[in-house]
Enzyme design. Structure first.
Site, PDB file in Angstrom:
ATOM      1  N   GLY A 235       0.795  -1.213   0.000  1.00  0.00           N
ATOM      2  CA  GLY A 235       0.000   0.000   0.000  1.00  0.00           C
ATOM      3  C   GLY A 235       0.826   1.260   0.000  1.00  0.00           C
ATOM      4  CD  GLU A 258       2.282 -10.862   6.800  1.00  0.00           C
ATOM      5  OE1 GLU A 258       1.178 -10.379   6.526  1.00  0.00           O
ATOM      6  OE2 GLU A 258       2.529 -11.403   7.903  1.00  0.00           O
ATOM      7  CE  LYS A 383     -20.640   1.827   4.178  1.00  0.00           C
ATOM      8  NZ  LYS A 383     -21.596   0.675   4.166  1.00  0.00           N
TER       9      LYS A 383
END
Length: 453
Positions: A235, A258, A383
């Site tokens: 990211g 990982e 939202k």
């Protein structure tokens, strides 16, 4: 690197020479699907390693037989036939990490398994899968296939336990250097059926870093000393950390992680990350998954400066701690004033997974002069567009505690660093309020005593 010895005896292992074995094992997708029986538990490699060549044929077989199987995997792609809505009554799916699965869960046949990433093989084996279907790169001159990009989604322990292993040999999957304990290789002689495919694996281009990511990354870079062994994920934040490490002139960094992404490649190219001071796998960047685009694959392909290992190897906190100065960097969705970290759920709804966060938090702190860092943006918009703090008095009801407060060390937002280790709950709360978004600090302070008493 010394090659391993094949362990599993595949269907053609009695034939001399891996090339003869390969030819004997070659079959069609329809024929390979017949190796799967109704009622089976089946481990399937995920994401870019999803065995598309068998996926459709197996779905069609189940429809014709009105059979049912249980799939074990993680990061299932949304375009898989087996998990299409019309097949929901034919397939049950379990995963210990959600990505697209959070959308598929609405079908009622997709379920999350709370388990650390290092335990992926253990929980799969506990389900006693009779079969496994994986995708690998083409064999090398010795007959070894690399389990490649997402191959760690079905650990080797599962393959050795399974009665039947079907391998999709995908010419588009790159091979990576691997060997020794926890290796990521699978020999032709260990397979029971081989289906060839040339479908291009899915790429994951790097996410650009935003301004907030860069501000967080600048604080993180200050915590990373020369010679540290770093762990970070994907990211914009990971990319920003990489940029800041270059700008800060850091030297002799190592990597055990990982996930190996494009930012690792950039750090290696610029000489910041050379693995010269590591205790395990010196000289090599070690990781379980390669998640990036073709530029990363081409750079890492058969490159001895990398070593791909199975997830139980990379994420074992005891092994992590064998390196000195380990600095782990993990993201969070929210944290409460006592230091409890939620990195995986929205209330009770599973969003991602426990992953390896706690494994790296523990392993880095067990490391000599190690540090663990939890990073998060101080706020977000819901939202309805209303600003909300990610530092909260208490985690909302039903939220998962990914990392308990007893294990949290550094917390970083774009407003600074809070060191919570061995602090009282009051000291922790005040430190976290100091790095919260300024718009929420007064409200958090007003709620402080009511939250803690």
């Amino acid at each position: 690197m010394t090659l391993p010895t094949p362990v599993r005896k595949g269907r053609a292992s009695g034939l001399s020479g891996w090339r003869r074995q390969y030819e004997a094992l070659r079959t069609t997708a329809v024929q390979a699907a017949e190796w799967i029986r109704p009622g089976d538990a089946v481990a399937v490699s995920g994401s870019a390693n999803w065995p598309y060549a068998v996926d459709g044929a197996l779905a069609e077989r189940l429809r014709s037989l009105e059979g049912h199987i249980e799939l074990l995997s993680l990061y299932a792609p949304l375009d898989t036939a087996l998990l299409a809505p019309e097949n929901a009554d034919l397939v049950s799916y379990q995963a210990n990490f959600f990505s697209g699965e959070r959308l598929l869960a609405k079908q009622g046949n997709v379920w999350y398994v709370p388990a650390h990433l290092s335990a992926t093989g253990d929980w799969m084996c506990a389900r006693q899968p009779r079969a496994a279907v994986i995708a690998c790169s083409p064999p090398d001159e010795n007959g070894w296939m690399c389990r490649s990009l997402w191959g760690a989604s079905v650990p080797r322990a599962v393959l050795e336990q399974a009665e039947t292993v079907v391998v999709v040999v995908n010419s588009g999957l790159p091979s990576f250097s691997s060997g020794g304990e926890g290796h990521m290789l699978f020999h032709v002689s260990e397979a029971d059926a081989i289906v060839e495919d040339s479908r291009p694996p899915a790429e994951h281009p790097p996410v650009p870093a935003g301004e907030t990511d860069r501000r967080i990354a600048a604080y993180i870079a200050e915590l990373i000393p020369d010679g540290a062994c770093v762990q970070f994920g994907l990211g914009g934040l990971a990319n920003a950390v990489g940029e800041c490490l270059v700008d800060a002139g850091k030297r002799d960094l190592g990597l055990q992680t990982e996930v190996i992404g494009n930012c690792v490649m950039e750090l290696m190219k610029k000489g910041v990350l050379n693995n010269s001071r590591k205790q395990t796998c010196p000289g090599q960047s070690v990781g379980a998954y390669f998640i990036g685009d073709k530029r990363l694959w081409d750079f890492a392909r058969d490159n001895p400066a990398f070593c791909q290992k199975d997830i139980h190897w990379t994420n074992d906190p005891r092994r992590i701690a064998q390196n000195d100065r380990v600095v782990s960097i993990n993201n969070a969705m929210e944290i409460d004033l006592t230091g409890q970290v939620n990195a995986e759920s929205v209330g009770p709804r599973q969003y991602s997974g426990t992953g390896g966060q706690l494994e790296w938090v523990l392993g880095s702190q067990w490391s000599k002069d190690g540090k663990s860092i939890i990073a998060l943006r101080s706020s977000y918009r819901d939202k309805a567009g209303v600003p909300r703090s990610k530092i909260v008095p208490q985690l909302p009801p039903g939220s998962t505690v990914t990392t308990p407060r007893t294990c949290v060390q550094y917390v970083v937002t774009e407003y600074g660093v809070a060191d919570l280790k061995y602090k009282s709950v009051l000291e922790r709360a005040r430190a976290l309020i100091a790095i919260a978004h300024p718009d929420f600090r007064a409200e958090l302070s007003r709620n402080l005593l009511g939250t803690l008493l």
